[in-house]
Design a protein around this motif. Structure first.
Motif, PDB file in Angstrom:
ATOM      1  N   ARG A 294       0.988  -1.229  -0.075  1.00 26.69           N
ATOM      2  CA  ARG A 294       0.022  -0.057  -0.053  1.00 26.69           C
ATOM      3  C   ARG A 294       0.872   1.077   0.017  1.00 26.69           C
ATOM      4  O   ARG A 294       1.685   1.355   0.846  1.00 26.69           O
ATOM      5  CB  ARG A 294      -1.002  -0.023   1.104  1.00 26.69           C
ATOM      6  CG  ARG A 294      -1.939   1.126   1.325  1.00 26.69           C
ATOM      7  CD  ARG A 294      -2.700   0.927   2.603  1.00 26.69           C
ATOM      8  NE  ARG A 294      -3.443   2.240   2.796  1.00 26.69           N
ATOM      9  CZ  ARG A 294      -4.329   2.668   2.355  1.00 26.69           C
ATOM     10  NH1 ARG A 294      -5.069   1.861   1.152  1.00 26.69           N
ATOM     11  NH2 ARG A 294      -5.343   3.689   2.491  1.00 26.69           N
ATOM     12  N   MET A 295       0.642   2.219  -0.833  1.00 27.62           N
ATOM     13  CA  MET A 295       1.107   3.454  -0.851  1.00 27.62           C
ATOM     14  C   MET A 295       0.683   4.194   0.301  1.00 27.62           C
ATOM     15  O   MET A 295      -0.377   4.473   0.412  1.00 27.62           O
ATOM     16  CB  MET A 295       1.161   4.129  -2.298  1.00 27.62           C
ATOM     17  CG  MET A 295       1.662   5.518  -2.438  1.00 27.62           C
ATOM     18  SD  MET A 295       3.417   5.548  -2.277  1.00 27.62           S
ATOM     19  CE  MET A 295       3.875   5.203  -4.060  1.00 27.62           C
ATOM     20  N   ARG A 296       1.709   4.953   0.905  1.00 26.39           N
ATOM     21  CA  ARG A 296       1.243   5.937   1.946  1.00 26.39           C
ATOM     22  C   ARG A 296       2.318   7.236   1.546  1.00 26.39           C
ATOM     23  O   ARG A 296       3.360   6.835   1.307  1.00 26.39           O
ATOM     24  CB  ARG A 296       1.802   5.539   3.339  1.00 26.39           C
ATOM     25  CG  ARG A 296       0.792   4.451   3.815  1.00 26.39           C
ATOM     26  CD  ARG A 296      -0.732   4.642   3.399  1.00 26.39           C
ATOM     27  NE  ARG A 296      -1.269   5.351   4.390  1.00 26.39           N
ATOM     28  CZ  ARG A 296      -2.553   5.906   4.298  1.00 26.39           C
ATOM     29  NH1 ARG A 296      -3.173   5.864   3.392  1.00 26.39           N
ATOM     30  NH2 ARG A 296      -3.083   6.551   5.457  1.00 26.39           N
ATOM     31  N   LEU A 297       1.851   8.624   1.726  1.00 29.32           N
ATOM     32  CA  LEU A 297       2.663   9.509   1.741  1.00 29.32           C
ATOM     33  C   LEU A 297       3.181  10.284   2.911  1.00 29.32           C
ATOM     34  O   LEU A 297       2.424  10.262   3.891  1.00 29.32           O
ATOM     35  CB  LEU A 297       1.968  10.604   0.693  1.00 29.32           C
ATOM     36  CG  LEU A 297       1.862  10.700  -1.065  1.00 29.32           C
ATOM     37  CD1 LEU A 297       1.327   9.267  -1.301  1.00 29.32           C
ATOM     38  CD2 LEU A 297       1.193  11.833  -1.462  1.00 29.32           C
ATOM     39  N   THR A 298       4.382  10.457   2.972  1.00 31.71           N
ATOM     40  CA  THR A 298       4.745  10.887   4.214  1.00 31.71           C
ATOM     41  C   THR A 298       5.067  12.393   4.244  1.00 31.71           C
ATOM     42  O   THR A 298       5.529  12.864   3.066  1.00 31.71           O
ATOM     43  CB  THR A 298       6.070  10.132   4.854  1.00 31.71           C
ATOM     44  OG1 THR A 298       7.085  10.706   4.173  1.00 31.71           O
ATOM     45  CG2 THR A 298       5.633   8.578   4.648  1.00 31.71           C
ATOM     46  N   TYR A 321      -6.576   9.976  -7.287  1.00 30.11           N
ATOM     47  CA  TYR A 321      -7.306   9.720  -8.517  1.00 30.11           C
ATOM     48  C   TYR A 321      -7.847   8.486  -8.496  1.00 30.11           C
ATOM     49  O   TYR A 321      -7.230   7.588  -8.281  1.00 30.11           O
ATOM     50  CB  TYR A 321      -6.497  10.443  -9.533  1.00 30.11           C
ATOM     51  CG  TYR A 321      -6.130  11.862  -9.853  1.00 30.11           C
ATOM     52  CD1 TYR A 321      -7.036  12.713 -10.404  1.00 30.11           C
ATOM     53  CD2 TYR A 321      -5.258  12.581  -9.057  1.00 30.11           C
ATOM     54  CE1 TYR A 321      -7.299  13.966 -10.650  1.00 30.11           C
ATOM     55  CE2 TYR A 321      -5.079  13.876  -9.092  1.00 30.11           C
ATOM     56  CZ  TYR A 321      -5.875  14.483  -9.994  1.00 30.11           C
ATOM     57  OH  TYR A 321      -5.736  15.861 -10.110  1.00 30.11           O
ATOM     58  N   THR A 322      -9.308   8.442  -9.032  1.00 25.12           N
ATOM     59  CA  THR A 322      -9.814   6.973  -8.818  1.00 25.12           C
ATOM     60  C   THR A 322      -9.151   6.189  -9.824  1.00 25.12           C
ATOM     61  O   THR A 322      -9.468   4.935  -9.756  1.00 25.12           O
ATOM     62  CB  THR A 322     -11.193   7.144  -9.315  1.00 25.12           C
ATOM     63  OG1 THR A 322     -11.349   7.949 -10.572  1.00 25.12           O
ATOM     64  CG2 THR A 322     -11.974   8.101  -8.253  1.00 25.12           C
ATOM     65  N   GLY A 323      -8.403   6.517 -10.749  1.00 27.44           N
ATOM     66  CA  GLY A 323      -7.877   5.469 -11.668  1.00 27.44           C
ATOM     67  C   GLY A 323      -6.353   5.007 -10.995  1.00 27.44           C
ATOM     68  O   GLY A 323      -5.742   4.206 -11.625  1.00 27.44           O
ATOM     69  N   THR A 324      -6.255   5.696  -9.837  1.00 24.83           N
ATOM     70  CA  THR A 324      -4.877   5.052  -9.064  1.00 24.83           C
ATOM     71  C   THR A 324      -5.221   3.863  -8.132  1.00 24.83           C
ATOM     72  O   THR A 324      -6.193   4.038  -7.443  1.00 24.83           O
ATOM     73  CB  THR A 324      -4.025   6.322  -8.500  1.00 24.83           C
ATOM     74  OG1 THR A 324      -4.002   7.388  -9.444  1.00 24.83           O
ATOM     75  CG2 THR A 324      -3.015   6.092  -7.726  1.00 24.83           C
ATOM     76  N   GLU A 325      -4.220   2.936  -8.017  1.00 22.39           N
ATOM     77  CA  GLU A 325      -4.568   2.011  -7.068  1.00 22.39           C
ATOM     78  C   GLU A 325      -4.331   2.459  -5.547  1.00 22.39           C
ATOM     79  O   GLU A 325      -3.645   3.527  -5.253  1.00 22.39           O
ATOM     80  CB  GLU A 325      -3.293   0.953  -7.219  1.00 22.39           C
ATOM     81  CG  GLU A 325      -3.322   0.310  -8.557  1.00 22.39           C
ATOM     82  CD  GLU A 325      -4.134  -0.719  -8.922  1.00 22.39           C
ATOM     83  OE1 GLU A 325      -4.930  -1.086  -7.952  1.00 22.39           O
ATOM     84  OE2 GLU A 325      -4.299  -1.219  -9.758  1.00 22.39           O
ATOM     85  N   ASN A 326      -5.161   1.800  -5.007  1.00 24.07           N
ATOM     86  CA  ASN A 326      -5.286   2.142  -3.576  1.00 24.07           C
ATOM     87  C   ASN A 326      -4.328   1.003  -2.819  1.00 24.07           C
ATOM     88  O   ASN A 326      -3.153   1.592  -2.139  1.00 24.07           O
ATOM     89  CB  ASN A 326      -6.678   2.214  -2.748  1.00 24.07           C
ATOM     90  CG  ASN A 326      -6.704   2.324  -1.403  1.00 24.07           C
ATOM     91  OD1 ASN A 326      -5.615   2.951  -0.829  1.00 24.07           O
ATOM     92  ND2 ASN A 326      -7.874   2.654  -0.741  1.00 24.07           N
TER      93      ASN A 326
END
Length: 358
Positions: A294-298, A321-326
């Protein structure tokens, strides 16, 4: 006597006819010679003209194949398309090539290009050909995403004869044309080597990868106006990949971004990650390497949830953006355009996005 006179007269007439025939033949030979000479000259001119047209067209195609919008070291850029001149030699002919570039902003962003090629022919006569074209200021990375979306089945090949998984700005490896070298924005000393057939990472800074390794990349945009977020394109934003279930950071990945350097695209942070496989799935009886996480921004170096967002130091939100993976699950391919936008905390996520953090 009359017979002799008649014979002499006939001989004179025959001689005259012969001289006239020779004269006519001579004029004919001269005409044929001139015709052949003109044909040779015309053929030579047509050949030179074709070479000149090719020289003009090749310059326009060179301009059209820009790799990035902004001027970037080691890459051709849209902003680098400016008026200039040079010379091109083909055989024994030297062509003087010049081009004028006029930026236009309506309709849309494009540049009007006029290329003129001049030379002296075999008779030292000055010759000129001129062609013009329009070059649109279209982001190559966005174009790559469009091409990727509409690539016909069974033919996923992009320019430079490589798969669409290889970023457009990557250059062909001069020592091995089956590979490409990509330098991520914000990391000028980093070289990511990719296979042109699979798009997989084969080495990082000259060190061969021991595990199957993929690319992950995208952009962060920022809300604007009177309700701008507190974070900006120069904020200390980093990228973290964690286990989707536990939140523990994954091993075997590295990310870079241009938040602290010259932007690839003004007003945006561009990021790139390389991610090693951390699992396999069975496809057709074969174990295929994949990765999950899972990607998280810090923000500001935070190492724990909510990674700097939702705290008193930042009331901003990050929208995805909804086209981006969660949550990434069993990824076996390169992922591009994984994009986000930062907004002020009292605003709703823009249309086409969903709340991501906190």
């Amino acid at each position: 006597m009359r017979g002799l006179k008649k014979s002499a007269l006939q001989s004179g007439i025959a001689l005259l006819e012969t001289l006239m025939a020779i004269s006519v033949m001579g004029f004919g030979l001269i005409a044929i010679s001139k015709f052949q000479g003109n044909m040779v000259r015309n053929t030579s001119f047509v050949h030179e003209q074709n070479l000149a047209i090719k020289a003009a067209e090749s310059k326009i195609e060179e301009m059209r194949s820009f790799q990035t919008l902004a001027v970037t070291t080691g890459m051709t850029s849209y902003d680098g398309i400016v008026t200039g001149s040079d010379t091109v030699t083909s055989g024994v002919v030297t062509f003087n090539r010049s081009w004028t570039v006029t930026p236009r902003t309506s309709p849309g962003l494009f540049k009007e290009v006029i290329v003129s090629v001049t030379w002296n022919d075999a008779q030292n006569l000055g010759r000129t050909v001129q062609i013009s074209s329009l070059i649109q200021g279209f982001d190559p990375k966005t174009l790559a995403s469009v091409i990727r979306s509409y690539a016909p089945p069974g033919n996923p090949v992009q320019p430079f004869n490589r798969v669409l998984k290889v970023p457009i700005p990557a250059i062909i490896d001069p020592t091995d044309p089956t590979k490409s070298i990509y330098t991520p924005p914000g990391a000028p000393s980093v070289n990511i080597r990719l296979d042109n057939t699979t798009g997989l990472v084969t080495s990082l800074n000259g060190i061969a990868t021991t595990n199957t390794t993929f690319l992950l990349s995208g952009y962060i945009g920022f809300g604007s106006g009177s309700t701008s977020p507190t974070v900006t394109p120069t904020s200390n934003i980093d990228f973290r990949l964690v286990n989707a279930a536990t939140g523990i950071p994954l091993s075997g990945y590295t990310c870079w971004d241009d938040s602290a350097t010259t932007k690839a695209y003004a007003g945006y942070i561009t990021y790139t990650c390389v991610v090693e496989t951390n699992g396999t799935i069975l496809i057709g009886g074969v174990d295929v390497p994949v990765w999950s996480g899972r990607m998280r921004l810090t923000l500001g170096g935070a190492t724990a949830e909510p990674y700097g967002w939702g705290l008193t130091s930042s009331t901003d939100r990050i929208c995805r953006y909804t086209g981006t993976e969660n949550t990434y699950l069993n990824i076996q391919d390169t992922l591009a355009s994984q994009n986000y936008i930062a907004i002020q905390g009292n605003r709703y996520c823009p249309s086409g996005t969903t709340l991501f953090q906190p």
